[in-house]
Design a protein around this motif. Structure first.
Motif, mmCIF file in Angstrom:
data_model
loop_
_atom_site.group_PDB
_atom_site.id
_atom_site.type_symbol
_atom_site.label_atom_id
_atom_site.label_comp_id
_atom_site.label_asym_id
_atom_site.label_seq_id
_atom_site.Cartn_x
_atom_site.Cartn_y
_atom_site.Cartn_z
ATOM 1 N N LEU A 47 39.778 49.552 41.091
ATOM 2 C CA LEU A 47 38.295 49.467 41.353
ATOM 3 C C LEU A 47 38.170 48.096 42.120
ATOM 4 O O LEU A 47 37.467 48.052 43.085
ATOM 5 C CB LEU A 47 37.234 49.486 40.132
ATOM 6 C CG LEU A 47 35.920 49.333 40.293
ATOM 7 C CD1 LEU A 47 35.398 50.320 41.442
ATOM 8 C CD2 LEU A 47 35.187 49.363 39.021
ATOM 9 N N ASP A 48 39.000 47.046 41.519
ATOM 10 C CA ASP A 48 39.057 45.567 42.105
ATOM 11 C C ASP A 48 39.498 45.766 43.497
ATOM 12 O O ASP A 48 39.257 45.027 44.243
ATOM 13 C CB ASP A 48 39.601 44.590 41.073
ATOM 14 C CG ASP A 48 38.638 44.232 40.054
ATOM 15 O OD1 ASP A 48 37.513 44.506 40.016
ATOM 16 O OD2 ASP A 48 39.202 44.053 38.892
ATOM 17 N N THR A 60 32.327 41.507 54.649
ATOM 18 C CA THR A 60 31.309 41.095 53.746
ATOM 19 C C THR A 60 31.617 39.816 53.108
ATOM 20 O O THR A 60 31.163 38.725 53.482
ATOM 21 C CB THR A 60 30.839 41.934 52.711
ATOM 22 O OG1 THR A 60 30.432 43.374 53.268
ATOM 23 C CG2 THR A 60 29.773 41.488 51.953
ATOM 24 N N GLY A 61 32.687 39.856 52.234
ATOM 25 C CA GLY A 61 33.273 38.525 51.769
ATOM 26 C C GLY A 61 33.079 38.434 50.086
ATOM 27 O O GLY A 61 33.293 37.662 49.635
ATOM 28 N N LEU A 62 32.194 39.375 49.741
ATOM 29 C CA LEU A 62 31.958 39.521 48.179
ATOM 30 C C LEU A 62 33.181 39.705 47.355
ATOM 31 O O LEU A 62 33.812 40.923 47.807
ATOM 32 C CB LEU A 62 30.910 40.351 47.847
ATOM 33 C CG LEU A 62 29.632 40.111 48.419
ATOM 34 C CD1 LEU A 62 28.644 41.241 47.896
ATOM 35 C CD2 LEU A 62 28.943 38.885 47.713
ATOM 36 N N VAL A 63 33.882 39.012 46.463
ATOM 37 C CA VAL A 63 35.130 39.331 45.748
ATOM 38 C C VAL A 63 34.963 39.226 44.420
ATOM 39 O O VAL A 63 34.093 38.405 43.840
ATOM 40 C CB VAL A 63 35.973 38.513 46.430
ATOM 41 C CG1 VAL A 63 36.539 38.684 47.746
ATOM 42 C CG2 VAL A 63 36.035 37.170 46.128
ATOM 43 N N THR A 64 35.642 40.092 43.635
ATOM 44 C CA THR A 64 35.698 40.040 42.232
ATOM 45 C C THR A 64 37.129 39.376 41.804
ATOM 46 O O THR A 64 37.010 38.939 40.776
ATOM 47 C CB THR A 64 35.781 41.427 41.623
ATOM 48 O OG1 THR A 64 36.817 42.273 42.059
ATOM 49 C CG2 THR A 64 34.352 42.297 42.023
ATOM 50 N N LEU A 65 37.920 39.046 42.855
ATOM 51 C CA LEU A 65 39.089 38.444 42.491
ATOM 52 C C LEU A 65 39.233 37.189 43.496
ATOM 53 O O LEU A 65 39.062 37.459 44.890
ATOM 54 C CB LEU A 65 40.275 39.363 42.340
ATOM 55 C CG LEU A 65 40.371 40.572 41.447
ATOM 56 C CD1 LEU A 65 41.428 41.610 41.726
ATOM 57 C CD2 LEU A 65 40.458 40.057 40.087
ATOM 58 N N ASP A 66 39.559 36.301 43.069
ATOM 59 C CA ASP A 66 39.804 35.091 43.889
ATOM 60 C C ASP A 66 40.847 35.404 44.916
ATOM 61 O O ASP A 66 41.814 35.334 44.635
ATOM 62 C CB ASP A 66 40.044 33.616 43.217
ATOM 63 C CG ASP A 66 39.889 32.502 43.960
ATOM 64 O OD1 ASP A 66 38.724 32.342 44.800
ATOM 65 O OD2 ASP A 66 40.983 32.004 44.330
ATOM 66 N N THR A 67 40.355 35.265 46.244
ATOM 67 C CA THR A 67 41.540 35.633 47.240
ATOM 68 C C THR A 67 42.565 34.504 47.325
ATOM 69 O O THR A 67 43.690 35.003 47.739
ATOM 70 C CB THR A 67 41.021 35.586 48.651
ATOM 71 O OG1 THR A 67 39.470 36.354 48.437
ATOM 72 C CG2 THR A 67 41.415 36.143 49.805
ATOM 73 N N GLY A 68 42.299 33.366 47.163
ATOM 74 C CA GLY A 68 43.203 32.338 47.407
ATOM 75 C C GLY A 68 44.278 32.284 46.202
ATOM 76 O O GLY A 68 45.395 31.601 46.432
ATOM 77 N N THR A 69 43.868 32.597 44.971
ATOM 78 C CA THR A 69 44.683 32.281 43.697
ATOM 79 C C THR A 69 45.367 33.769 43.317
ATOM 80 O O THR A 69 46.451 33.684 42.441
ATOM 81 C CB THR A 69 44.201 31.735 42.528
ATOM 82 O OG1 THR A 69 42.844 32.318 42.347
ATOM 83 C CG2 THR A 69 43.482 30.362 43.167
ATOM 84 N N TYR A 70 44.684 34.849 43.477
ATOM 85 C CA TYR A 70 45.076 35.941 42.956
ATOM 86 C C TYR A 70 46.057 36.778 43.815
ATOM 87 O O TYR A 70 47.010 37.283 43.163
ATOM 88 C CB TYR A 70 43.782 37.079 42.539
ATOM 89 C CG TYR A 70 44.356 38.299 42.056
ATOM 90 C CD1 TYR A 70 44.524 38.267 40.481
ATOM 91 C CD2 TYR A 70 44.710 39.401 42.645
ATOM 92 C CE1 TYR A 70 44.884 39.707 39.769
ATOM 93 C CE2 TYR A 70 44.981 40.715 42.088
ATOM 94 C CZ TYR A 70 45.184 40.772 40.505
ATOM 95 O OH TYR A 70 45.588 41.920 40.038
#
Length: 448
Positions: A47-48, A60-70
């Motif tokens: 789902l994430d 869009t740019g809405l994220v449930t997981l941090d793009t830079g660290t995950y």
């Protein structure tokens, strides 16, 4: 017989666009869910993964997981490619590949391209695709070049170049994804004019629309510009200048945003906060810490969004312009909507109001649903989140990371509809246009 074929082609074109975006999202979600995409080397919750893919393809740019660290570098590159495909449209890339392979572009392909790029006709579409891709890569290259002057000294040569390319693509495509970690966006660079101005210019250029830039490139005087370009440029300028002034006034004494900055940084961050909601999703100050007035202003800017035929989402500046001009015409007692010595057809005005009403209804319905699924969140923050998803903006007050599973699905659907829906609705009105041989007797109803 010919009419039936055309209708069939139109219907297929709409279906291809909607299905195409869905397939790209699904492929992206599958890739991001695999262990090769995460830094931990483990499977990511599907789902994430799909939520991230939807957000990237819908720029869009809405994220449930941090793009830079995950995500690891592979996962980040997948996201970057999804942003590029989503921003320019998969049909542009499909056409580009077909041209490289020497394949013929059929009438059906041109009809799909026309709808995907939101142009007036199918003439010169292949040439325009070449222009769009060339213009895009050129702007992104120079954007990355400017950003590299800041990122290379901070992160080193290779990482600095990689960060510059990623953020340039994200900025131009109005996506708002960043690699800076901690869901912080560019708040750490609130006093860096090179980064903020470069990103804002990328956002503005990507959000104006390729048709407008083609006219600007071939500029032969203000009178030679089309009414479409004049309206887009005028509305965009008013929203940027007006948004900057209002944001400065609303936040100037707010210590959680720009209250403790010097005057220069206050103006710079107010300007960035007025540009980014149209519809990029970067933020240089705390969005959650904004005043209620600042949040409402951001909601309005997110709802209006960018311009037709651009990488941006939202209602669109041209649609908003038609709505405002019609209201002004009614107040002045004029029969037609007029501007720059031109009048607009009634069906165009009807479509503008239909898209406006549908967009506003969707935002309110999504906000209502979220108020049930996310009962612990403030109403203004839920309205903010719903508008951000519909406008494919990506700004959030922190709600995205706290969404329930149902809330994530609702936001995903909203992002998808925001990227594909308004265009599909407008085309549906075009397809269903029929000439009537009779008219009903005029009815009267009290208004106001």
């Amino acid at each position: 017989m010919k009419t039936k074929i055309n209708k069939k082609l139109d219907l297929n074109a709409v279906q291809v666009l909607a299905l195409g975006f869905f397939i790209v999202i699904l492929i992206g979600g599958i890739l991001l869910s695999l262990p090769i995409s995460s830094k931990s080397g483990e499977y990511t919750n599907f789902l994430d993964a799909v939520f991230t893919s939807t957000s990237a393809v819908c720029v869009t740019g809405l994220v449930t997981l941090d793009t830079g660290t995950y995500w690891n570098q592979f996962g980040q590159i997948v996201i970057m490619l999804l942003i590029e495909i989503g921003g320019l449209g998969f049909m542009s890339f499909a056409t580009f590949i077909a041209l490289l392979l020497g394949k013929k572009i059929t009438l059906k392909d041109r009809l799909i391209m026309q709808e995907a790029m939101n142009t007036f006709s199918i003439q010169g579409l292949v040439k325009m695709v070449r222009y769009v891709l060339g213009f895009t890569f050129a702007v992104q290259f120079f954007g990355a070049l400017l950003l590299s002057t800041q990122f290379i000294p901070e992160f080193g040569l290779l990482k600095g170049i990689y960060y510059s390319i990623f953020h340039s693509i994200s900025g131009f495509c109005n996506a708002g994804f960043d690699l800076l970690g901690g869901f912080s966006s560019v708040t750490g660079y609130y006093n860096n004019p090179v980064i903020l101005i470069t990103l804002s210019l990328l956002i503005i250029i990507g959000g104006l629309g390729f048709t407008v830039w083609l006219e600007v490139y071939n500029y032969r005087g203000l009178k030679k510009l089309s009414v479409h370009s004049k309206i887009v440029l005028l509305i965009s300028a008013v929203l940027i200048v007006g948004g900057t002034i209002l944001m400065y006034l609303f936040e100037m004494n707010n210590a959680q945003t720009i209250g403790n900055m010097n005057v220069g940084d206050k103006v710079l961050n107010s300007y960035f906060a007025a540009v980014s909601p149209r519809t990029a999703g970067f933020n240089s100050v705390s969005t959650d810490g904004m005043t209620t007035a600042g949040k409402m202003l951001t909601v309005l800017l997110m709802f209006i969004g960018g311009s037709p035929g651009s990488t941006a989402g939202g209602l669109k500046t041209a649609t908003f312009g038609i709505v405002i001009l019609t209201v002004i015409s009614v107040i002045r007692g004029r029969e037609d909507t007029e501007v720059f010595g031109r009048r607009f057809a009634k069906d165009l005005v009807y479509k503008a109001f239909a898209v406006f009403f549908i967009g506003m209804s969707l935002v309110l319905i999504v906000t209502l649903i979220l108020s049930v699924t996310e009962p612990n969140e403030k109403f203004i923050n839920l309205l903010y989140e719903a508008t951000s998803a519909f406008g494919t903006v990506g700004l959030t007050t922190g709600v995205t990371q706290r969404l329930s599973s149902i809330g994530k699905i609702i936001i995903m659907i909203t992002m998808y509809f925001g990227r594909v829906g308004p265009l599909t609705v407008a085309l549906a009105f075009l397809r269903k246009k029929k000439k009537r041989t009779m008219k009903y007797p005029e009815g009267k109803i009290l208004i106001g």
